[in-house]
Design a protein around this motif. Structure first.
Motif, PDB file in Angstrom:
ATOM      1  N   SER A   1      93.244  50.305  24.655  1.00  0.00           N
ATOM      2  CA  SER A   1      91.821  49.966  24.757  1.00  0.00           C
ATOM      3  C   SER A   1      91.416  49.650  26.193  1.00  0.00           C
ATOM      4  O   SER A   1      90.275  49.913  26.600  1.00  0.00           O
ATOM      5  CB  SER A   1      91.487  48.773  23.852  1.00  0.00           C
TER       6      SER A   1
ATOM      7  N   ALA B   1      91.249  52.987  27.987  1.00  0.00           N
ATOM      8  CA  ALA B   1      90.055  53.697  27.507  1.00  0.00           C
ATOM      9  C   ALA B   1      88.801  53.145  28.180  1.00  0.00           C
ATOM     10  O   ALA B   1      87.932  53.907  28.623  1.00  0.00           O
ATOM     11  CB  ALA B   1      89.942  53.571  25.993  1.00  0.00           C
ATOM     12  N   SER B   2      88.719  51.821  28.273  1.00  0.00           N
ATOM     13  CA  SER B   2      87.549  51.184  28.889  1.00  0.00           C
ATOM     14  C   SER B   2      87.437  51.556  30.365  1.00  0.00           C
ATOM     15  O   SER B   2      86.348  51.892  30.854  1.00  0.00           O
ATOM     16  CB  SER B   2      87.652  49.666  28.750  1.00  0.00           C
TER      17      SER B   2
ATOM     18  N   TRP C   1      86.346  55.198  30.646  1.00  0.00           N
ATOM     19  CA  TRP C   1      84.969  55.394  30.194  1.00  0.00           C
ATOM     20  C   TRP C   1      83.970  54.955  31.274  1.00  0.00           C
ATOM     21  O   TRP C   1      83.040  55.696  31.607  1.00  0.00           O
ATOM     22  CB  TRP C   1      84.695  54.634  28.896  1.00  0.00           C
TER      23      TRP C   1
ATOM     24  N   TYR D   1      89.713  59.272  28.985  1.00  0.00           N
ATOM     25  CA  TYR D   1      89.163  58.323  28.007  1.00  0.00           C
ATOM     26  C   TYR D   1      89.520  58.768  26.589  1.00  0.00           C
ATOM     27  O   TYR D   1      89.970  57.970  25.763  1.00  0.00           O
ATOM     28  CB  TYR D   1      87.647  58.231  28.177  1.00  0.00           C
TER      29      TYR D   1
ATOM     30  N   TYR E   1      93.008  58.105  25.206  1.00  0.00           N
ATOM     31  CA  TYR E   1      93.318  56.747  24.744  1.00  0.00           C
ATOM     32  C   TYR E   1      92.388  56.284  23.620  1.00  0.00           C
ATOM     33  O   TYR E   1      92.354  55.108  23.286  1.00  0.00           O
ATOM     34  CB  TYR E   1      93.214  55.760  25.915  1.00  0.00           C
ATOM     35  N   THR E   2      91.637  57.225  23.057  1.00  0.00           N
ATOM     36  CA  THR E   2      90.641  56.876  22.035  1.00  0.00           C
ATOM     37  C   THR E   2      90.787  57.792  20.826  1.00  0.00           C
ATOM     38  O   THR E   2      90.989  59.000  20.980  1.00  0.00           O
ATOM     39  CB  THR E   2      89.217  57.023  22.611  1.00  0.00           C
TER      40      THR E   2
END
Length: 387
Positions: free
Chosen positions: A156, A159-160, A163, A185, A188-189
């Motif tokens: 997470s 991903a953040s 993003w 992104y 990891y999502t």
């Protein structure tokens, strides 16, 4: 301790349809089962009823604050970020997240680096929304440095980071960097966790950046990604077919799609402004497809053959080859006297199903040739083979 339970009781009376949830939260809280309470809260805040208004802000201020540092600190950061998005005033949201960081620092826990980074990335996103690119970039750079020094990082957090990076590049119209950050992104999502509207917007932006990005000549990875299916059956489906045309180096198909979807293309200023660049890119991809479709022992190609496929003059084909050589898409030698190019290497790429089938057919042909040669050797030198 009583105030948190009193809040749950008041909500249970005000929202009888959620009574079981509030009862369960209260029970886990009283029994101090922090892990189970965290999991239940995770499910609770995902309910549609909390997607608007300030319900989550109230839940946080009246209940979660009583035990926030006793639960997993990264989960606390997750909750804090979700809550921050419900603040109508971005200044208030920023102050709230700064307060959460102070609470994390006060715990003196050795594991606070990851949750603080996660919260700071949301602050970076808010800075970007407010037009503060400089502060956003500074937070991203700091975040990258932190990530490089950490191990066992939660997906997470990655991903953040990717993003927010993608959104920074999007605002700056840095197409290649947006493309790379967005694909990272997605790495990891879980695509299934994203809303349909979010997937559609991201799929379109990715497609646009693939077409317009410098040095992006491989569309196979994007075309094989589940998110690209979000375009099918929508008003922007046309960009999916244009991607396919580029991936196959199909100039005729691209020109046909450009005519059919002229109005849609004109509505995208970036495509209109870069029309010449797009034509050059598909010509390069057409060249790569010509090379790829030829057997490895037949890579000396007359320039006139390339000219016929690309609808270019021989002089323009030479420029196209030099461009392809300069960006390391191919390696080879142009023979202007013979009017040919000998290609010794072509950049590997992710293949579409039709391209894989074509490769299989070529392998089958090669196996047939090897088998025929073997039979010929056996027939001509039976004694040598037998021995």
């Amino acid at each position: 301790m009583a105030s948190g339970l009193q809040y749950l009781e008041s909500q249970r009376n005000a929202q009888p349809e959620l009574a079981e949830w509030y009862t369960s939260l209260g029970d886990l809280y009283q029994r101090k089962l922090w892990h189970q309470l965290t999991l239940k809260l995770d499910q609770f805040v995902a309910l549609a009823v909390f997607q608007a208004g300030d319900a989550l802000i109230q839940l946080y201020n009246n209940f979660i604050t009583e035990f926030e540092t006793k639960i997993n600190l990264l989960k606390l950061a997750h909750f804090a970020v979700i809550v921050s998005r419900q603040y109508a005033d971005r200044g208030a949201a920023f102050n709230y997240l700064q307060g959460v960081i102070e609470k994390l620092l006060a715990t003196k826990d050795l594991r606070i680096e990851e949750p603080i980074l996660y919260v700071n990335l949301q602050i970076a996103a808010f800075k970007l929304e407010n037009g503060d690119q400089k502060d956003c970039k500074q937070l991203l750079d700091t975040g990258k440095t932190t990530l490089d020094t950490m191990t066992d990082i939660d997906p997470s957090v990655y991903a953040s980071y990717h993003w927010v990076s993608s959104q920074y590049h999007k605002i700056r119209q840095e197409f290649s960097d947006f493309y790379k950050s967005s694909l990272l992104y997605l790495a990891y999502t879980s695509v299934e966790s994203l809303s349909d509207s979010f997937k559609l917007d991201l799929a379109f932006d990715l497609s646009l950046s693939a077409l317009l990005g410098d040095n992006i000549y491989n569309f196979g990875e994007l075309l094989s990604h589940p998110i690209i299916k979000s375009l099918i059956g929508t008003k922007v489906e046309w960009i999916y077919y244009i991607l396919q045309a580029f991936n196959g180096g199909d100039l005729v198909r691209y020109q046909e799609l450009s005519r059919v979807h002229k109005a849609a293309l004109i509505s995208q200023p970036a495509l209109v402004e870069n029309e010449k660049k797009l034509l050059e890119k598909i010509n390069i991809l057409c060249l790569m497809e010509i090379i790829f479709s030829r057997p490895s022992e037949d890579r000396t190609i007359p320039l006139i053959v390339i000219a016929e496929r690309t609808k270019l003059s021989v002089e323009d084909v030479e420029y196209l080859l030099m461009k392809s050589l300069s960006v390391h898409l191919i390696e080879g030698i142009i023979d202007q006297v013979e009017g040919t190019v000998h290609v010794s290497w072509v950049q590997p790429r992710v293949l579409s199903i039709p391209q894989v089938k074509a490769l299989r057919d070529r392998l089958d042909n090669w196996l047939d040739k090897v088998h025929t040669a073997l039979l010929s050797v056996e027939a001509e030198t039976p004694d040598l083979v037998a021995s």
